[in-house]
Design a protein around this motif. Structure first.
Motif, PDB file in Angstrom:
ATOM      1  N   ALA A   3       0.842  -1.182   0.000  1.00  0.00           N
ATOM      2  CA  ALA A   3       0.000   0.000   0.000  1.00  0.00           C
ATOM      3  C   ALA A   3       0.875   1.228   0.000  1.00  0.00           C
ATOM      4  O   ALA A   3       1.954   1.245   0.575  1.00  0.00           O
ATOM      5  CB  ALA A   3      -0.897   0.002   1.250  1.00  0.00           C
ATOM      6  N   PRO A   4       0.433   2.344  -0.642  1.00  0.00           N
ATOM      7  CA  PRO A   4       1.248   3.543  -0.677  1.00  0.00           C
ATOM      8  C   PRO A   4       1.417   4.139   0.700  1.00  0.00           C
ATOM      9  O   PRO A   4       0.526   4.082   1.531  1.00  0.00           O
ATOM     10  CB  PRO A   4       0.448   4.480  -1.590  1.00  0.00           C
ATOM     11  CG  PRO A   4      -0.938   3.967  -1.525  1.00  0.00           C
ATOM     12  CD  PRO A   4      -0.828   2.512  -1.329  1.00  0.00           C
ATOM     13  N   ALA A 141      -8.893  12.549 -11.278  1.00  0.00           N
ATOM     14  CA  ALA A 141      -7.932  12.447 -10.181  1.00  0.00           C
ATOM     15  C   ALA A 141      -8.525  11.716  -8.984  1.00  0.00           C
ATOM     16  O   ALA A 141      -7.822  10.982  -8.281  1.00  0.00           O
ATOM     17  CB  ALA A 141      -7.457  13.846  -9.763  1.00  0.00           C
ATOM     18  N   THR A 142      -9.838  11.872  -8.744  1.00  0.00           N
ATOM     19  CA  THR A 142     -10.454  11.171  -7.610  1.00  0.00           C
ATOM     20  C   THR A 142     -10.427   9.660  -7.827  1.00  0.00           C
ATOM     21  O   THR A 142     -10.167   8.892  -6.894  1.00  0.00           O
ATOM     22  CB  THR A 142     -11.910  11.636  -7.396  1.00  0.00           C
ATOM     23  OG1 THR A 142     -12.708  11.281  -8.529  1.00  0.00           O
ATOM     24  CG2 THR A 142     -11.973  13.133  -7.180  1.00  0.00           C
ATOM     25  N   LEU A 143     -10.706   9.226  -9.054  1.00  0.00           N
ATOM     26  CA  LEU A 143     -10.679   7.789  -9.341  1.00  0.00           C
ATOM     27  C   LEU A 143      -9.257   7.245  -9.280  1.00  0.00           C
ATOM     28  O   LEU A 143      -9.017   6.163  -8.731  1.00  0.00           O
ATOM     29  CB  LEU A 143     -11.298   7.519 -10.710  1.00  0.00           C
ATOM     30  CG  LEU A 143     -11.394   6.054 -11.137  1.00  0.00           C
ATOM     31  CD1 LEU A 143     -12.160   5.235 -10.115  1.00  0.00           C
ATOM     32  CD2 LEU A 143     -12.050   5.945 -12.507  1.00  0.00           C
ATOM     33  N   THR A 144      -8.307   7.986  -9.839  1.00  0.00           N
ATOM     34  CA  THR A 144      -6.907   7.559  -9.779  1.00  0.00           C
ATOM     35  C   THR A 144      -6.443   7.447  -8.333  1.00  0.00           C
ATOM     36  O   THR A 144      -5.709   6.524  -7.969  1.00  0.00           O
ATOM     37  CB  THR A 144      -6.015   8.559 -10.537  1.00  0.00           C
ATOM     38  OG1 THR A 144      -6.480   8.667 -11.879  1.00  0.00           O
ATOM     39  CG2 THR A 144      -4.565   8.097 -10.540  1.00  0.00           C
ATOM     40  N   THR A 149      -4.519   4.082  -3.988  1.00  0.00           N
ATOM     41  CA  THR A 149      -4.502   3.980  -2.531  1.00  0.00           C
ATOM     42  C   THR A 149      -4.957   2.608  -2.059  1.00  0.00           C
ATOM     43  O   THR A 149      -4.363   2.010  -1.157  1.00  0.00           O
ATOM     44  CB  THR A 149      -5.400   5.064  -1.904  1.00  0.00           C
ATOM     45  OG1 THR A 149      -4.918   6.354  -2.281  1.00  0.00           O
ATOM     46  CG2 THR A 149      -5.407   4.949  -0.380  1.00  0.00           C
ATOM     47  N   PHE A 150      -6.015   2.092  -2.676  1.00  0.00           N
ATOM     48  CA  PHE A 150      -6.592   0.814  -2.254  1.00  0.00           C
ATOM     49  C   PHE A 150      -6.144  -0.261  -3.240  1.00  0.00           C
ATOM     50  O   PHE A 150      -6.777  -0.480  -4.279  1.00  0.00           O
ATOM     51  CB  PHE A 150      -8.117   0.923  -2.188  1.00  0.00           C
ATOM     52  CG  PHE A 150      -8.596   1.942  -1.198  1.00  0.00           C
ATOM     53  CD1 PHE A 150      -8.798   1.600   0.131  1.00  0.00           C
ATOM     54  CD2 PHE A 150      -8.813   3.256  -1.589  1.00  0.00           C
ATOM     55  CE1 PHE A 150      -9.218   2.542   1.050  1.00  0.00           C
ATOM     56  CE2 PHE A 150      -9.241   4.210  -0.681  1.00  0.00           C
ATOM     57  CZ  PHE A 150      -9.440   3.854   0.640  1.00  0.00           C
ATOM     58  N   THR A 151      -5.054  -0.930  -2.906  1.00  0.00           N
ATOM     59  CA  THR A 151      -4.467  -1.915  -3.812  1.00  0.00           C
ATOM     60  C   THR A 151      -4.922  -3.340  -3.514  1.00  0.00           C
ATOM     61  O   THR A 151      -4.798  -4.210  -4.366  1.00  0.00           O
ATOM     62  CB  THR A 151      -2.934  -1.855  -3.729  1.00  0.00           C
ATOM     63  OG1 THR A 151      -2.535  -2.042  -2.361  1.00  0.00           O
ATOM     64  CG2 THR A 151      -2.430  -0.494  -4.209  1.00  0.00           C
ATOM     65  N   ALA A 207      -3.152  17.679   3.721  1.00  0.00           N
ATOM     66  CA  ALA A 207      -2.778  16.969   4.941  1.00  0.00           C
ATOM     67  C   ALA A 207      -2.668  15.465   4.752  1.00  0.00           C
ATOM     68  O   ALA A 207      -1.782  14.822   5.334  1.00  0.00           O
ATOM     69  CB  ALA A 207      -3.795  17.278   6.048  1.00  0.00           C
ATOM     70  N   TYR A 208      -3.543  14.876   3.939  1.00  0.00           N
ATOM     71  CA  TYR A 208      -3.656  13.422   3.924  1.00  0.00           C
ATOM     72  C   TYR A 208      -3.261  12.735   2.620  1.00  0.00           C
ATOM     73  O   TYR A 208      -2.962  11.545   2.628  1.00  0.00           O
ATOM     74  CB  TYR A 208      -5.101  13.013   4.268  1.00  0.00           C
ATOM     75  CG  TYR A 208      -5.487  13.304   5.689  1.00  0.00           C
ATOM     76  CD1 TYR A 208      -4.892  12.616   6.749  1.00  0.00           C
ATOM     77  CD2 TYR A 208      -6.430  14.282   5.978  1.00  0.00           C
ATOM     78  CE1 TYR A 208      -5.246  12.877   8.059  1.00  0.00           C
ATOM     79  CE2 TYR A 208      -6.790  14.567   7.291  1.00  0.00           C
ATOM     80  CZ  TYR A 208      -6.196  13.867   8.331  1.00  0.00           C
ATOM     81  OH  TYR A 208      -6.536  14.138   9.611  1.00  0.00           O
ATOM     82  N   VAL A 209      -3.305  13.424   1.511  1.00  0.00           N
ATOM     83  CA  VAL A 209      -3.000  12.763   0.236  1.00  0.00           C
ATOM     84  C   VAL A 209      -1.492  12.740   0.036  1.00  0.00           C
ATOM     85  O   VAL A 209      -0.843  13.790   0.023  1.00  0.00           O
ATOM     86  CB  VAL A 209      -3.676  13.483  -0.949  1.00  0.00           C
ATOM     87  CG1 VAL A 209      -3.270  12.837  -2.272  1.00  0.00           C
ATOM     88  CG2 VAL A 209      -5.192  13.442  -0.781  1.00  0.00           C
TER      89      VAL A 209
END
Length: 495
Positions: A3-4, A141-144, A149-151, A207-209
């Motif tokens: 996971a990233p 970008a939201t889908l990417t 993130t969720f692998t 903050a989170y991405v």
């Protein structure tokens, strides 16, 4: 695949969710936050496709808009969004997801503020176009972000389910939210509402991405000439159609616009055949399943976008509904979309996409044909409610199968492109369909008024009814086109 890493653990070794069977405790908040950011941003983008419909009469009165001006408030956003959607998706790959996400959020939020402050129809239409550009960068970008993130398969499936549900909810609830805001806060708040949400999302993304490196020199790989030519060509096409409201089809203004559209779209095809990194590789369009699916989606978009627009005006200008009443009148349709989408999700594994598409389009065709009988002295309960639910249920039943059909058999490396083409076809169909059907309605209204100058309600209803009948022809053609898709035994998942 690991996971990233997140900002809170960027220096720690990467840990996969499959190491323990559960996500690590320190990663639960960041990944949840990322999902919320992606879903909220997508909801905002899709919401703005439909939220303005109920507010259009108020905008018309404040800004002194002509019927064509009301169309452009919707179409300026749709064309900016559709024309640059594929470019926006490519940008996320080349410059990095976080940069694309922040850029899209910034442009969208600022443009929303300018929309709300607009003092003229021209200023509002221009700001809506920029808002659409921001949406075209933000939505892919939201889908990417979710995909990277969720692998882990189960986590990705849950995340994609949440993202898809939010997207459907955004399109379905736009009229309701727009009606409430217009009635109690004024039409400008259908745009101002995006500003605090956008600012909050920018802060959360910072903050989170996690930052992700793009490709060195990635911006040079963007097919800017292709994006500009296709967007300009589509805009010229829509402008030419809409201009027939005030000019004959033989007028030089109309032919100049339509001729320019043909030249620009031909230039787009030529550019795509020559550039090293095309926006749309032409070879992918030679695949029968993908091409047919996109034609079906274009026809569905043409009918459905127009339905929300025409019924919003019918409810307020003929039935005398307030903005809130008009918004709430779409709630049964919104619920029908969701029911249809859920049913399609349950059945597609057993039936494949073709039967669901055919049935969905036939149900919508029946609904549109029924709606074409709306009366100047009718009522919502007898003239609108049930056929609206038919139209919306058919749309919900067909949305996901159309995407599955378009991406079936596509190489995994091209799945994003195929999915992007479907979304683009839906938006382009909406823009062109709205231009065609609203123009038909305007012509019929003017013709009726010429012989019955004091019966505005009957004139408006005659125009709306004829346009809805043409929408029924669109969905009937989509049903026939769906029969050309391969059956369940012929489909294979992307590899």
């Amino acid at each position: 695949m690991s996971a990233p890493s997140t900002p809170s653990a960027s220096s720690a070794p990467s840990v996969t969710s499959t190491d323990t069977g559960h996500p690590p405790a320190q990663k639960r908040l960041p990944t949840t936050a990322i999902l919320v950011i992606a879903c909220a941003a997508q909801f905002m983008v899709i919401l703005d496709v439909s939220i303005v419909n109920v507010a259009l009469p108020s905008m018309r009165d404040t800004l002194h808009l002509a019927p064509a001006g009301m169309q452009w408030i919707v179409n300026a956003y749709t064309l900016g969004f559709a024309g640059l959607l594929l470019l926006g998706g490519r940008a996320a790959d080349l410059v990095g997801t976080k940069k694309a996400l922040l850029t899209g959020l910034g442009v969208f939020t600022l443009a929303s503020l300018v929309c709300g402050l607009a003092s003229s129809g021209g200023a509002l239409i221009a700001a809506r176009a920029v808002q659409g550009v921001g949406g075209a960068v933000l939505a892919p970008a939201t889908l990417t972000l979710i995909m990277t993130t969720f692998t882990e398969p189960q986590a990705r499936t849950r995340a994609m389910g949440a993202w898809s549900a939010v997207m459907a909810a955004g399109g379905a609830t736009g009229a309701v939210i727009g009606g409430v805001l217009t009635e109690y806060a004024g039409w400008r708040w259908v745009f101002f509402v995006n500003v605090p949400i956008g600012v909050a999302l920018i802060a959360a993304a910072l903050a989170y991405v996690p930052a992700a490196a793009g490709i060195r020199g990635g911006l040079r790989r963007l097919d800017i000439p292709g994006a500009v030519s296709v967007t300009a060509g589509l805009t010229a096409l829509v402008y030419g159609i809409i201009s027939t409201e005030s000019h004959a089809w033989s007028a030089p203004e109309v032919w100049a616009s339509l001729g320019g559209a043909v030249l620009l779209l031909a230039a787009f095809v030529l550019i795509e055949s020559k550039v090293a990194h095309p926006l749309v590789p032409l070879a992918i369009l030679r695949r029968r399943t993908l091409a047919t699916s996109n034609i079906v989606v274009l026809l569905v978009g043409a009918a459905m976008f127009s339905m929300w627009f025409l019924l919003s005006l019918y409810h307020q200008q003929v039935l005398g509904f307030s903005a809130v009443q008009a918004g709430l009148s779409f709630l049964p349709g919104s619920l029908s979309v969701i029911v249809g989408a859920q049913l399609a999700t349950r059945l597609i594994g057993r039936t494949g996409p073709r039967p669901l598409l055919v049935v969905g389009m036939l149900v919508s065709t029946a609904g549109f044909a029924w709606l074409s009988f709306i009366g100047a002295h009718g009522s919502y309960a007898t003239d609108v409610l049930v056929p609206l639910m038919f139209c919306a249920f058919g749309m919900g039943l067909s949305m996901m199968p159309a995407t599955v059909a378009a991406t079936t058999g596509t190489a995994r490396a091209e799945a994003g492109l195929a999915s992007g083409l479907v979304n683009t076809s839906r938006q382009v169909g909406g823009a062109i369909g709205l231009a065609v059907l609203a123009t038909i309605a305007s012509h019929l209204t003017a013709s009726h008024l010429s012989s019955h100058p004091h019966d505005m309600a009957a004139a408006l209803t005659a125009g709306y009814g004829r346009a809805l009948l043409v929408a029924a022809a669109f969905t009937a053609c989509a049903a026939v086109g769906s029969l050309l898709l391969p059956g369940r035994k012929e489909t294979h998942p992307a590899v």
